[in-house]
Design an enzyme around this catalytic site. Structure first.
Site, PDB file in Angstrom:
ATOM      1  N   ASN A 152       8.094  -5.813  -1.118  1.00 19.94           N
ATOM      2  CA  ASN A 152       8.028  -4.647  -0.231  1.00 19.94           C
ATOM      3  C   ASN A 152       6.554  -4.500   0.096  1.00 19.94           C
ATOM      4  O   ASN A 152       5.787  -3.923  -0.686  1.00 19.94           O
ATOM      5  CB  ASN A 152       8.572  -3.392  -0.905  1.00 19.94           C
ATOM      6  CG  ASN A 152       8.516  -2.198   0.053  1.00 19.94           C
ATOM      7  OD1 ASN A 152       7.948  -2.274   1.149  1.00 19.94           O
ATOM      8  ND2 ASN A 152       9.107  -1.089  -0.356  1.00 19.94           N
ATOM      9  N   ARG A 199       5.571  12.309  -2.802  1.00 18.24           N
ATOM     10  CA  ARG A 199       5.530  12.871  -1.438  1.00 18.24           C
ATOM     11  C   ARG A 199       6.680  12.280  -0.632  1.00 18.24           C
ATOM     12  O   ARG A 199       7.225  11.242  -0.986  1.00 18.24           O
ATOM     13  CB  ARG A 199       4.217  12.475  -0.744  1.00 18.24           C
ATOM     14  CG  ARG A 199       2.987  13.185  -1.226  1.00 18.24           C
ATOM     15  CD  ARG A 199       1.768  12.640  -0.471  1.00 18.24           C
ATOM     16  NE  ARG A 199       2.045  12.497   0.951  1.00 18.24           N
ATOM     17  CZ  ARG A 199       1.617  11.493   1.717  1.00 18.24           C
ATOM     18  NH1 ARG A 199       0.917  10.516   1.203  1.00 18.24           N
ATOM     19  NH2 ARG A 199       1.897  11.450   3.000  1.00 18.24           N
ATOM     20  N   HIS A 256      12.900  -3.019   1.907  1.00 17.05           N
ATOM     21  CA  HIS A 256      12.310  -1.737   2.308  1.00 17.05           C
ATOM     22  C   HIS A 256      13.192  -0.609   1.811  1.00 17.05           C
ATOM     23  O   HIS A 256      14.430  -0.661   1.963  1.00 17.05           O
ATOM     24  CB  HIS A 256      12.144  -1.651   3.827  1.00 17.05           C
ATOM     25  CG  HIS A 256      11.180  -2.668   4.325  1.00 17.05           C
ATOM     26  ND1 HIS A 256       9.826  -2.564   4.096  1.00 17.05           N
ATOM     27  CD2 HIS A 256      11.382  -3.840   4.957  1.00 17.05           C
ATOM     28  CE1 HIS A 256       9.233  -3.637   4.597  1.00 17.05           C
ATOM     29  NE2 HIS A 256      10.147  -4.428   5.116  1.00 17.05           N
ATOM     30  N   PRO A 268       0.795  -1.225   0.000  1.00 16.60           N
ATOM     31  CA  PRO A 268       0.000   0.000   0.000  1.00 16.60           C
ATOM     32  C   PRO A 268       0.832   1.282   0.000  1.00 16.60           C
ATOM     33  O   PRO A 268       1.863   1.371   0.670  1.00 16.60           O
ATOM     34  CB  PRO A 268      -0.815  -0.100   1.299  1.00 16.60           C
ATOM     35  CG  PRO A 268      -0.130  -1.117   2.130  1.00 16.60           C
ATOM     36  CD  PRO A 268       0.523  -2.074   1.165  1.00 16.60           C
ATOM     37  N   ASN A 269       0.333   2.219  -0.771  1.00  7.06           N
ATOM     38  CA  ASN A 269       0.864   3.586  -0.903  1.00  7.06           C
ATOM     39  C   ASN A 269       2.143   3.687  -1.730  1.00  7.06           C
ATOM     40  O   ASN A 269       2.579   4.796  -2.040  1.00  7.06           O
ATOM     41  CB  ASN A 269       1.082   4.232   0.488  1.00  7.06           C
ATOM     42  CG  ASN A 269      -0.218   4.358   1.246  1.00  7.06           C
ATOM     43  OD1 ASN A 269      -1.197   4.879   0.715  1.00  7.06           O
ATOM     44  ND2 ASN A 269      -0.278   3.844   2.464  1.00  7.06           N
TER      45      ASN A 269
HETATM   46  O1  CA2 Z   1      10.587   1.706   3.567  1.00  5.83           O
HETATM   47  C1  CA2 Z   1       9.744   1.042   2.960  1.00  5.83           C
HETATM   48  O2  CA2 Z   1       9.904   0.593   1.833  1.00  5.83           O
HETATM   49  C2  CA2 Z   1       8.386   0.796   3.633  1.00  5.83           C
HETATM   50  O3  CA2 Z   1       7.948  -0.500   3.272  1.00  5.83           O
HETATM   51  C3  CA2 Z   1       7.453   1.856   3.084  1.00  5.83           C
HETATM   52  C4  CA2 Z   1       6.066   1.805   3.734  1.00  5.83           C
HETATM   53  C5  CA2 Z   1       6.175   1.817   5.252  1.00  5.83           C
HETATM   54  O4  CA2 Z   1       4.886   1.661   5.827  1.00  5.83           O
HETATM   55  C6  CA2 Z   1       7.085   0.725   5.757  1.00  5.83           C
HETATM   56  O5  CA2 Z   1       7.189   0.828   7.162  1.00  5.83           O
HETATM   57  C7  CA2 Z   1       8.467   0.849   5.152  1.00  5.83           C
HETATM   58  C8  CA2 Z   1       5.245   3.014   3.295  1.00  5.83           C
HETATM   59  C9  CA2 Z   1       5.112   3.173   1.833  1.00  5.83           C
HETATM   60  C10 CA2 Z   1       4.514   4.531   1.588  1.00  5.83           C
HETATM   61  O6  CA2 Z   1       5.018   4.985   0.363  1.00  5.83           O
HETATM   62  C11 CA2 Z   1       4.868   6.311   0.104  1.00  5.83           C
HETATM   63  C12 CA2 Z   1       5.651   6.804  -0.893  1.00  5.83           C
HETATM   64  C13 CA2 Z   1       5.569   8.145  -1.198  1.00  5.83           C
HETATM   65  C14 CA2 Z   1       4.707   8.966  -0.542  1.00  5.83           C
HETATM   66  C15 CA2 Z   1       3.905   8.448   0.451  1.00  5.83           C
HETATM   67  C16 CA2 Z   1       3.985   7.116   0.773  1.00  5.83           C
END
Ligand code: CA2
Length: 145
Positions: free
Chosen positions: A75, A19, A101, A11-12
């Protein structure tokens, strides 16, 4: 091993590059996909690159990949820290799973320090940005093909 590597994004991650560049950099998910395709192609492999914001869709993708890919780079985004369902699905996958990650989760909030996937993964790569995906692909092709 199958000539395809599955790449699963949670997700995201579709928002990558739009961002929080201080955490996740400026590269978009399309850039990451190209990096993965190029890295895999250098070893004669193809990639099945997916992203979903929905836990069940990711579980279904793992089920599908059981038949179609030789290794998985995952991821799982925030589902890393919450999803027993994704863990159980990945446990049914017969090949290597490498957890990636972008950020160094251990330098962030305490709740990101626990992963439901790390102890079932063959390797874990954190804090290398998009290069982590390349390292995971290099590892899978070097060690298991
Ligand atoms: O560091 C990573 O790759 C994570 O998997 C990213 C996740 C986070 O919840 C994990 O703890 C670590 C979040 C992904 C959100 O991606 C975004 C990218 C750009 C803007 C907003 C969110």
């Amino acid at each position: 091993m199958s000539g395809t590597i599955g790449i699963l994004n949670g997700p995201n991650l579709n928002l990558l590059g739009t961002r929080e560049p201080e955490l996740y950099g400026h590269e978009t998910l399309a850039d990451v996909e190209k990096l993965c395709r190029d890295a895999a192609a250098a070893h004669g492999f193809d990639v099945d690159f997916r992203q979903s914001n929905h836990e069940g869709v990711l579980v279904d993708a793992v089920h599908e990949m059981r038949e179609t890919v030789g290794g998985i780079v995952v991821n799982a985004g925030a589902y890393t820290h919450t999803s027993i369902a994704l863990r159980d699905a990945l446990l049914t996958f017969p090949g290597p799973v490498v957890e990636v990650h972008l950020s160094n989760v251990f330098a962030r909030e305490e709740f990101r320090h626990h992963s439901y996937l790390s102890d079932i993964a063959a390797a874990v790569i954190v804090g290398c940005g998009p290069l982590g995906y390349r390292f995971a692909i290099d590892l899978i092709t070097a060690r298991w093909s």
